[in-house]
Design an enzyme around this catalytic site. Structure first.
Site, mmCIF file in Angstrom:
data_model
loop_
_atom_site.group_PDB
_atom_site.id
_atom_site.type_symbol
_atom_site.label_atom_id
_atom_site.label_comp_id
_atom_site.label_asym_id
_atom_site.label_seq_id
_atom_site.Cartn_x
_atom_site.Cartn_y
_atom_site.Cartn_z
ATOM 1 N N CYS A 96 -23.959 -57.392 26.534
ATOM 2 C CA CYS A 96 -23.440 -58.618 25.934
ATOM 3 C C CYS A 96 -22.011 -58.424 25.394
ATOM 4 O O CYS A 96 -21.069 -58.394 26.161
ATOM 5 C CB CYS A 96 -24.386 -59.156 24.866
ATOM 6 S SG CYS A 96 -24.033 -60.890 24.451
ATOM 7 N N HIS A 196 -29.284 -59.747 27.488
ATOM 8 C CA HIS A 196 -29.870 -58.896 26.450
ATOM 9 C C HIS A 196 -31.184 -58.266 26.922
ATOM 10 O O HIS A 196 -32.270 -58.724 26.539
ATOM 11 C CB HIS A 196 -30.130 -59.709 25.175
ATOM 12 C CG HIS A 196 -28.928 -59.918 24.329
ATOM 13 N ND1 HIS A 196 -28.457 -58.964 23.441
ATOM 14 C CD2 HIS A 196 -28.078 -60.966 24.248
ATOM 15 C CE1 HIS A 196 -27.382 -59.432 22.832
ATOM 16 N NE2 HIS A 196 -27.122 -60.642 23.310
ATOM 17 N N GLU A 198 -32.609 -55.675 25.909
ATOM 18 C CA GLU A 198 -33.362 -55.087 24.780
ATOM 19 C C GLU A 198 -34.266 -56.103 24.091
ATOM 20 O O GLU A 198 -35.141 -55.725 23.312
ATOM 21 C CB GLU A 198 -32.385 -54.453 23.779
ATOM 22 C CG GLU A 198 -31.753 -55.376 22.768
ATOM 23 C CD GLU A 198 -30.697 -56.317 23.327
ATOM 24 O OE1 GLU A 198 -30.202 -57.182 22.576
ATOM 25 O OE2 GLU A 198 -30.339 -56.180 24.520
#
Length: 218
Positions: A96, A196, A198
């Site tokens: 990001c 993203h 994660e």
């Protein structure tokens, strides 16, 4: 594997720490307020996490919109670390904001606000939530993920001018409104994604770690 992870603060690093454990790595976190002496040769990978916007002055623009929220201390920290890791021949993975930092570091520029610049309202959800949208994959991403897939995004900026210094590299993903979502440079050992992983438990997120390990973990 030993990883150095940058973050706005330690609390915001938690999701990244959980995710990067998939590399089987020992992970150290560095923030603008908790600086430490870093020796890149002690690490196998630098990971640049999400956060506030890169100051537009770094790509020769003034702030255009009220939505732009910069973090000069973090810019200074991460630009310095990128230079040190590149000098040591160590790989870098951007997520990001990390994607945007790498774009600007290598001479590219950013759309400061995607919706204000005419892009679709697919790159961020409401009330700070992620939004899932489709991307088209190419290169190693296409080989691993297939031609298309869904990723989760939460960003209001994006790549405008592809970095001249990364012309040896390859665009790996593009959104339906033609925004670059991922790129790689094997010359500089750099991989970056605009979404993203994660925060998204998916096959793409898991296999992305396998790509990082395969390409840069040797």
């Amino acid at each position: 594997m030993r990883v150095l992870l940058t973050a706005g603060d330690v609390k915001k690093a938690e999701n990244y720490l959980k995710y990067l454990k998939g590399l089987g790595a020992e992970i150290d976190v560095i923030t603008p307020t908790e600086k430490k002496n870093i020796f890149p040769k002690e690490y196998d990978l630098l990971v640049l996490s999400g956060g506030k916007d890169v100051n537009p002055k770094r790509y020769n623009e003034e702030i255009k919109y009220e939505s732009v929220e910069v973090d000069d201390e973090r810019d200074e920290l991460e630009f310095g670390l990128i230079e040190e890791f590149l000098r040591s021949g160590k790989p870098i993975f951007g997520i990001c904001r990390g994607f945007q930092v790498l774009t600007v570091f290598f001479g590219g520029s950013l759309y400061q606000d995607l919706e204000m610049e005419g892009f679709k309202a697919i790159h961020k959800g409401e009330n700070g939530e992620d939004n899932k949208h489709e991307v088209v994959f190419s290169g190693v991403f296409k080989e691993v993920f297939g031609s298309e897939g869904f990723v989760n995004s939460n960003h209001h900026q994006g790549l405008k001018g592809f970095p001249e210094k990364l012309r040896d590299g390859e665009i790996l993903a593009v959104s339906e409104d033609h925004l670059v979502e991922a790129f790689i440079s094997k010359k500089y050992k750099v991989l970056a994604v605009q979404w993203h992983p994660e925060r998204h438990e998916s096959e793409i997120s898991q296999k992305l770690l396998e790509i990082v390990n395969e390409v840069f973990g040797k």
